[in-house]
Structure formats: C-alpha cells, structure tokens
Motif scaffolding. Structure first.
Motif, PDB file in Angstrom:
ATOM      1  N   LEU A   1      -5.331   7.463  20.340  1.00 56.27           N
ATOM      2  CA  LEU A   1      -4.257   6.831  21.111  1.00 56.27           C
ATOM      3  C   LEU A   1      -3.239   6.194  20.171  1.00 56.27           C
ATOM      4  CD1 LEU A   1      -3.033   5.819  23.811  1.00 56.27           C
ATOM      5  CD2 LEU A   1      -4.502   3.805  23.567  1.00 56.27           C
ATOM      6  N   LYS A   2      -3.716   5.426  19.225  1.00 57.36           N
ATOM      7  CA  LYS A   2      -2.812   4.760  18.273  1.00 57.36           C
ATOM      8  C   LYS A   2      -2.008   5.784  17.487  1.00 57.36           C
ATOM      9  CE  LYS A   2      -2.539   1.096  14.934  1.00 57.36           C
ATOM     10  NZ  LYS A   2      -3.159  -0.126  14.468  1.00 57.36           N
ATOM     11  N   ASN A   3      -2.661   6.837  17.029  1.00 57.52           N
ATOM     12  CA  ASN A   3      -1.962   7.872  16.269  1.00 57.52           C
ATOM     13  C   ASN A   3      -0.919   8.593  17.115  1.00 57.52           C
ATOM     14  OD1 ASN A   3      -3.245   7.380  13.848  1.00 57.52           O
ATOM     15  ND2 ASN A   3      -4.879   8.851  14.242  1.00 57.52           N
ATOM     16  N   GLU A   4      -1.234   8.859  18.390  1.00 54.66           N
ATOM     17  CA  GLU A   4      -0.259   9.503  19.280  1.00 54.66           C
ATOM     18  C   GLU A   4       0.979   8.632  19.450  1.00 54.66           C
ATOM     19  OE1 GLU A   4      -3.201  12.071  22.242  1.00 54.66           O
ATOM     20  OE2 GLU A   4      -2.704  10.000  22.764  1.00 54.66           O
ATOM     21  N   ILE A   5       0.775   7.343  19.634  1.00 54.91           N
ATOM     22  CA  ILE A   5       1.899   6.425  19.810  1.00 54.91           C
ATOM     23  C   ILE A   5       2.712   6.315  18.516  1.00 54.91           C
ATOM     24  CG2 ILE A   5       2.529   4.012  20.226  1.00 54.91           C
ATOM     25  CD1 ILE A   5       0.083   3.941  22.193  1.00 54.91           C
ATOM     26  N   LEU A   6       2.031   6.124  17.399  1.00 52.37           N
ATOM     27  CA  LEU A   6       2.738   5.999  16.120  1.00 52.37           C
ATOM     28  C   LEU A   6       3.500   7.277  15.778  1.00 52.37           C
ATOM     29  CD1 LEU A   6       0.091   4.059  13.995  1.00 52.37           C
ATOM     30  CD2 LEU A   6       2.257   3.179  14.932  1.00 52.37           C
TER      31      LEU A   6
END
Length: 98
Positions: A88-93
């Motif tokens: 999730l964090k990687n998708e947002i970043l």
C-alpha cells in the motif's frame, strides 16, 4: 498533507486501509463504502489520490473515475486489492512520484 480517499465495500478492510494510511504523518485518509459516500467526501476534501479497493465492480470504478477526473484532472486513481501495508505504501509513493 496528502489527502487520500479509499473506496471499498468491505468494512473491516476499509478500516484497516484507512488506519494504515493515517499511520503516515504526511497522509490523511478517509474511507467510503459506496459510490454516493465517495462523491460526497470528494466534494468536501481536496484529495490527491483515490484508491479503489475490493468489492467494486468495473462499471462503478469507471463511473467514479470519470467523475473524479472531470472534477480534478490531476487526481491520481489507483486500484489497491491488498498485499499488506508495505505494498500500500509503495503504491501511494509510486503514484505521488509520477
């Protein structure tokens, strides 16, 4: 502060994803369980990202994407169907870096 709208049909997953979003001090997340709630929230907040979660059909995603893009052509729309907080964090970043 990056504002993120998560839309998903499953209440437990919605709560978890919103909690994960809000665990980052630079992000503010809100969740919606249906199309109408998502539109109402979108009109109240200046979101940078919309995340589609599980439970939404293609027609709903397409309709919402068209609405969001018309209102804000710069909005980032991402499909997120799980995979843990790291994904999730990687998708947002990744979306923010484009």
């Amino acid at each position: 502060m990056t504002k993120i709208l998560y839309i998903g049909k499953h209440p437990e997953i919605l709560q978890t994803v919103v909690r994960l979003i809000n665990s980052d001090e630079n992000w503010f997340g809100i969740g919606a369980q249906d199309e109408q709630e998502a539109i109402e929230l979108f009109s109240k907040y200046d979101f940078s990202i919309v995340l589609f979660g599980c439970g939404l059909d293609k027609e709903t995603e397409d309709s919402l994407t068209a609405f969001f893009k018309k209102a804000n052509p710069k909005i980032l729309v991402i499909e997120h169907f799980g995979g843990g907080s790291g994904l999730l964090k990687n998708e947002i970043l990744s979306a923010l870096s484009q």
